[in-house]
Design an enzyme around this catalytic site. Structure first.
Site, PDB file in Angstrom:
ATOM      1  N   GLY A  17      21.670  -1.046  -4.697  1.00 43.83           N
ATOM      2  CA  GLY A  17      22.621  -1.942  -4.036  1.00 43.83           C
ATOM      3  C   GLY A  17      22.688  -1.642  -2.537  1.00 43.83           C
TER       4      GLY A  17
ATOM      5  N   GLU B 158      -6.801   1.717   5.907  1.00 40.99           N
ATOM      6  CA  GLU B 158      -7.981   2.109   5.091  1.00 40.99           C
ATOM      7  C   GLU B 158      -8.398   0.979   4.146  1.00 40.99           C
ATOM      8  OE1 GLU B 158      -8.360   6.145   3.648  1.00 40.99           O
ATOM      9  OE2 GLU B 158      -7.027   6.850   5.221  1.00 40.99           O
TER      10      GLU B 158
END
Ligand SMILES: Cc1cc2nc3c(=O)[nH]c(=O)nc-3n(C[C@H](O)[C@H](O)[C@H](O)COP(=O)(O)OP(=O)(O)OC[C@H]3O[C@@H](n4cnc5c(N)ncnc54)[C@H](O)[C@@H]3O)c2cc1C
Length: 395
Positions: A344, A368
């Site tokens: 939350g 990468e």
């Protein structure tokens, strides 16, 4: 499946289990005491601490004081998973010592290995890998930095960007166009010391998960011919062979982040009271936990499969590493997003672990080789290796 359960699989031996135990204990005890505020100082402190504790031996070969005769991808993956679980910057510091010297380990002369590997292993120098350019990220063939023969040296001119450790590195593996052939076949790789005249930090780049990053400019940088890694025109091969080892380890780092997010999710779901009962009693929370736990296990199996195949001596593990990197990073993003949702308001609050993980994971889906690039790699490999109708009939 916790890390210990993963390590019980036949992919691993007792050396891996011992290493994981030692690193886990060290990371839990040591990392919280290291500085966090100034990113350069924090990164330097992690490199130094990892070196002093001997864990950077995993990033160099035994011939130069490392842990295994060749780089052991399972050990690299275990290290990244554990460090990422505890502290994203510690994972980054470890990974760059390996990525920034992997090309030397694989293609360097004995002289270059002797000069560069031991100080990196001890955490006394910091390494970097400079491939990307403003106009050449996914498209390596578009690389524009040049290295031209100039007497006994090469003269390097151009620009590199998004270079991890840029600004604090002592040396860079630099990929530049030497022009033997068009595109990716006309590149070569060089070791360049950070204090070489003409090499400047043009810009420091700030990113959502802070770590040292910079744009570098090369203006007539003279590099001795003896600093070349591999043959002339083999730069792309050097880069791909290095990434072939380290791509699976990006998946391992993502796995560490995901495992931590799952841990935080389960803790929060079990302790947060909602409508008079723990949040974890709600079936939609249970569904989220089930999805995340399954994705963590699937990521672990793909990552350690790729690492194991490479460690068995496979020349290349392109497809396995691409699957591991793609799935583990994408799954980790989903696992962490669920963790934030379950937390939350606390989940988006600065200083709360899942908020940090939410920022930590994002770049891993890009660097990468972005996810889209991994998809192309996997599909092309499938098409190349298609068994054909005869094989189908034989099954
Ligand atoms: C935090 C961080 C650290 C980095 N560290 C380093 C480093 O140490 N050394 C280094 O050399 N580089 C480093 N990089 C650079 C990184 O490798 C590049 O950002 C990456 O290769 C993507 O290149 P690009 O940013 O130019 O994006 P582009 O190549 O412009 O791609 C943009 C997007 O296009 C999509 N895309 C790409 N190819 C395809 C395709 N074939 N089909 C469909 N879509 C596609 C992807 O979603 C991609 O993200 C780092 C980047 C980041 C963010």
């Amino acid at each position: 499946m916790a890390l210990d359960d993963t390590l019980a699989l036949p992919f691993f031996d007792n050396g891996h289990r011992r290493f994981a135990g030692e690193l886990s204990r060290w990371a839990a005890a040591k990392l919280p005491s290291l500085p966090h505020d100034d990113v350069d100082a924090a990164c330097r402190a992690r490199v130094k601490a990892l070196g002093a504790a001997g864990f950077l031996k995993a990033a160099v070969p035994a011939s130069h004081g490392g842990m295994h005769s060749a780089l052991d991808v399972r050990t690299l993956c275990i290290a990244r998973e554990i460090l990422a679980f505890h502290d994203g910057l510690a994972d980054f510091a470890f990974a760059m010592q390996g990525l920034g010297t992997g090309s030397i380990t694989l293609f360097g002369s004995e002289e270059l290995k002797r000069k560069y590997l031991p100080p990196v292993r001890d955490g006394k120098t910091i390494a970097a890998f400079a491939l990307s350019e403003p106009e050449a990220g996914s498209d390596v063939a578009a690389l524009a930095t040049t290295a031209k023969v100039d007497g006994a040296d090469f003269r390097v001119d151009g620009e590199k960007t998004w270079i991890s450790n840029g600004g604090i590195a002592d040396h860079y593996v630099v990929f530049a166009r030497t022009g033997e052939a068009p595109g990716a076949r006309g590149l070569s790789a060089f070791m360049v010391d950070a204090d070489t005249p003409g090499l400047k930090i043009a810009e420091r780049i700030e990113v959502i998960a802070p770590h040292p990053l910079a744009r570098l400019s090369f203006d007539g940088v003279r590099v001795p011919a003896a600093n070349r890694l591999g043959k002339l025109g083999e730069g792309f091969k050097v880069a791909m062979a290095t990434l072939d080892i380290f791509r699976s380890t990006v998946g391992a780092a993502a796995l560490g982040f995901a495992r931590r997010a799952l841990h935080e999710t389960v803790e929060h779901a079990a302790t947060r009271k909602l409508f008079g009962a723990p949040l974890g009693d709600l079936q939609m929370t249970q569904a989220a936990i089930a999805d995340s736990a399954t994705e963590v296990d699937a990521a672990a199996l793909l990552v350690y499969r790729a690492a194991w195949v490479k460690d068995q001596g496979a020349e290349r593990v392109t497809r396995e590493a691409a699957m591991a990197k793609m799935f583990a990073t994408e799954a980790a993003q989903r696992v962490i997003d669920r963790a934030v949702q379950i937390h939350g308001g606390a989940g988006v609050t600065k200083g709360v672990k899942v908020e940090e993980l939410y920022r930590d994971i994002r770049a891993l889906r890009i660097y990468e080789g972005a996810t889209e690039v991994q998809k192309i790699v996997i599909a092309r490999d499938m098409l190349k290796q298609r068994p054909g109708k005869a094989a189908l009939a034989a099954e």
